[in-house]
Design a protein around this motif. Structure first.
Motif, PDB file in Angstrom:
ATOM      1  N   PHE A 106       3.161  -3.075   6.175  1.00  0.00           N
ATOM      2  CA  PHE A 106       2.567  -4.262   5.552  1.00  0.00           C
ATOM      3  C   PHE A 106       3.556  -5.428   5.400  1.00  0.00           C
ATOM      4  N   TYR A 152      -8.930  -6.313   0.007  1.00  0.00           N
ATOM      5  CA  TYR A 152      -8.357  -5.838   1.268  1.00  0.00           C
ATOM      6  C   TYR A 152      -9.340  -5.727   2.425  1.00  0.00           C
ATOM      7  N   GLU A 171      -2.257  -9.688  -4.703  1.00  0.00           N
ATOM      8  CA  GLU A 171      -1.953  -8.989  -3.449  1.00  0.00           C
ATOM      9  C   GLU A 171      -2.933  -9.464  -2.400  1.00  0.00           C
ATOM     10  N   GLN A 189       6.971   2.412  -4.115  1.00  0.00           N
ATOM     11  CA  GLN A 189       6.852   2.212  -2.674  1.00  0.00           C
ATOM     12  C   GLN A 189       8.162   1.735  -2.028  1.00  0.00           C
ATOM     13  N   GLU A 202       3.347   3.682   1.902  1.00  0.00           N
ATOM     14  CA  GLU A 202       1.940   3.421   1.576  1.00  0.00           C
ATOM     15  C   GLU A 202       1.257   4.691   1.039  1.00  0.00           C
ATOM     16  N   TRP A 203       1.694   5.135  -0.126  1.00  0.00           N
ATOM     17  CA  TRP A 203       1.055   6.222  -0.863  1.00  0.00           C
ATOM     18  C   TRP A 203       0.716   7.438   0.005  1.00  0.00           C
ATOM     19  N   ASN A 226      -1.819  -1.941 -12.447  1.00  0.00           N
ATOM     20  CA  ASN A 226      -2.240  -2.321 -11.105  1.00  0.00           C
ATOM     21  C   ASN A 226      -3.493  -1.548 -10.713  1.00  0.00           C
ATOM     22  N   GLU A 227      -4.503  -2.261 -10.283  1.00  0.00           N
ATOM     23  CA  GLU A 227      -5.744  -1.663  -9.757  1.00  0.00           C
ATOM     24  C   GLU A 227      -6.134  -0.364 -10.444  1.00  0.00           C
ATOM     25  N   HIS A 256       2.297   0.658 -11.923  1.00  0.00           N
ATOM     26  CA  HIS A 256       1.700   0.574 -10.586  1.00  0.00           C
ATOM     27  C   HIS A 256       1.511   2.018 -10.130  1.00  0.00           C
TER      28      HIS A 256
HETATM   29  C1  FCB Z   1      -3.156  -1.857  -2.938  1.00  0.00           C
HETATM   30  C2  FCB Z   1      -2.011  -1.292  -3.772  1.00  0.00           C
HETATM   31  C3  FCB Z   1      -0.656  -1.500  -3.140  1.00  0.00           C
HETATM   32  C4  FCB Z   1      -0.686  -1.230  -1.664  1.00  0.00           C
HETATM   33  C5  FCB Z   1      -1.811  -1.994  -0.996  1.00  0.00           C
HETATM   34  C6  FCB Z   1      -1.890  -1.804   0.493  1.00  0.00           C
HETATM   35  O1  FCB Z   1      -4.357  -1.288  -3.314  1.00  0.00           O
HETATM   36  O2  FCB Z   1      -2.011  -1.908  -5.042  1.00  0.00           O
HETATM   37  O3  FCB Z   1       0.276  -0.695  -3.810  1.00  0.00           O
HETATM   38  O4  FCB Z   1      -0.751   0.113  -1.430  1.00  0.00           O
HETATM   39  O5  FCB Z   1      -3.028  -1.596  -1.567  1.00  0.00           O
END
Ligand code: FCB
Length: 412
Positions: A382, A279, A328, A18, A373-374, A178-179, A134
């Motif tokens: 952010f 989130y 996060e 990112q 953001e992906w 990550n996630e 990630h």
């Molecule tokens: C999370 C991701 C991070 C970012 C935030 C907004 O799910 O881990 O990379 O995109 O959302």
């Protein structure tokens, strides 16, 4: 004023793809393939107020990470800013594709680079939290099936071993993945992230592969260093039923299991700490997620701001009796009108959980700077620090100083 525990870790989180310029991995290929389509379908995806406010969403260029924020070469500048914000910890990730560009070939220059990043973090008296995956991995591995490749867990563990050896005692905290469940949902159910599938069998396989990758890497790193803390970061959802019926309640239970719980169970006894990345909350009906109508308590992405979820997520993890980090927590808020209240409200929920016995030891705001953001590209911002897309000039937002104030007092 309510104090946080002594030695509480305060920082911000980032991820390689990112922010680092010119990545060459599964995601960089994916975004190039889809940029045009994403720009063309923005009208269907976003509400009118968002389309008006963020017209960049209609440009294909928005969806290409390209030079990102040039963090790969400007990391010292950004770490100086983090330091100036009072941070005593910093979470970042390593792009595996740079480290192992070809199967079994490790790039010593790239390894040296990340050693320098860790050194730069430590020199500024910040505790490095190192994420190993990630959502990005090398192309040769993606071509073999990505996380479903037969030897994904072994390859990942080997890369983890190489990095842990190189970084040695300078790193005390590792995030393996990550996630993982977000990646699984995006890549194997929604089909909007690489590899773009909608396949329930592959989804179940991905859970298996990723959890064994985590477990193997955990063992490998611990063999080298007993005293490091290893975990994965977990997205935690808050679901509300659209109706209070037995069906809806069962649906919510099912959704909780696949998002918040399954991966935790599959990695039991292989976590030294647990993580919260919460989130938003969503309403679920039998047809799926109900579109959010609220336009006031939402972020620029339309995600519902619901601080109670912070408390619930932490309390959900409390029963495991492990230290908890919020690895996060953040929001897309270009005008910075909501970030200050968001931080305060969420931290108040963290304190509530601590008062109720949860062992929370740190908080990382997402993110230090604006970034890519992906599949949404650059328009959602952010950052505690704003980045001018043309000049890449960095400028602290007001909330950056608000956060510093909280850190300085170790209290809200
Ligand atoms: C999370 C991701 C991070 C970012 C935030 C907004 O799910 O881990 O990379 O995109 O959302």
């Amino acid at each position: 004023m309510k104090k946080f525990p002594d030695n509480f870790l305060w920082g911000a989180a980032t991820s390689a793809h990112q922010i680092e310029e010119y990545s060459c991995n599964n995601w960089s290929v994916w975004e190039k393939k889809n940029a045009k389509k994403w720009a063309q379908s923005a009208t269907e995806k976003w509400q009118l107020w968002q389309q008006k406010k963020f017209p960049e969403m209609f440009e294909a260029e928005n969806y290409i990470s390209g030079r990102a924020t040039e963090y790969y070469t400007r990391y010292e500048e950004d770490l100086d800013l983090a330091k100036a914000g009072g941070h005593n910890a910093h979470r970042f990730s390593i792009d595996w594709a740079r480290i192992e560009p070809r199967d079994g070939e490790f790039d010593s220059k790239a390894i040296e680079h990340y050693k320098n990043v860790v050194r730069a973090i430590s020199e500024r008296n910040m505790e490095p939290f190192v994420t190993l995956w990630h959502w990005t991995h090398p192309l040769w591995l993606e071509e073999r099936g990505g996380v479903l490749a037969k030897d994904f867990p072994e390859k990942f563990a080997h890369y983890a071993h190489i990095m842990a050896e190189a970084l040695g005692e300078s790193v005390k905290f590792y995030v393996t993945l990550n996630e993982p469940t977000s990646y699984i949902a995006g890549g194997y159910i929604a089909g909007k992230w690489p590899p773009g599938e909608k396949n329930i069998f592959h989804m179940l396989q991905a859970y298996k592969k990723l959890s064994s990758a985590h477990n193997l890497a955990y063992d490998v790193i611990h063999k080298q260093q007993e005293n490091v803390h290893i975990g994965f970061t977990n997205i935690l959802w808050r679901f509300k039923p659209s109706k209070n019926t037995l069906f809806h309640r069962a649906l919510i239970r099912f959704a909780y299991y696949f998002t918040n719980e399954k991966f935790l169970r599959m990695t039991q006894d292989h976590n030294d700490y647990l993580s919260v990345q919460y989130y938003f909350s969503v309403t679920l009906s039998l047809m799926g997620i109900v579109k959010e109508k609220n336009t006031t308590f939402v972020t620029d992405l339309g995600w519902l701001i619901d601080p109670k979820g912070v408390y619930e997520s932490i309390m959900f993890l409390k029963k495991y009796n492990l230290p908890i980090y919020l690895t996060e927590d953040g929001l897309a808020d270009r005008s910075d009108m909501k970030r200050e209240k968001f931080i305060r409200d969420n931290l108040a929920q963290v304190q509530r959980a601590i008062s109720d016995g949860a062992d929370v030891q740190g908080y990382f705001h997402w993110s230090l700077t604006d970034n890519f953001e992906w599949d949404k590209g650059f328009w959602p911002q952010f950052g505690l620090i704003e980045i001018d897309r043309k000049t890449l000039e960095r400028k602290q937002r007001k909330s950056f100083w608000v956060y510093k104030n909280i850190i300085d007092r170790n209290a809200i």
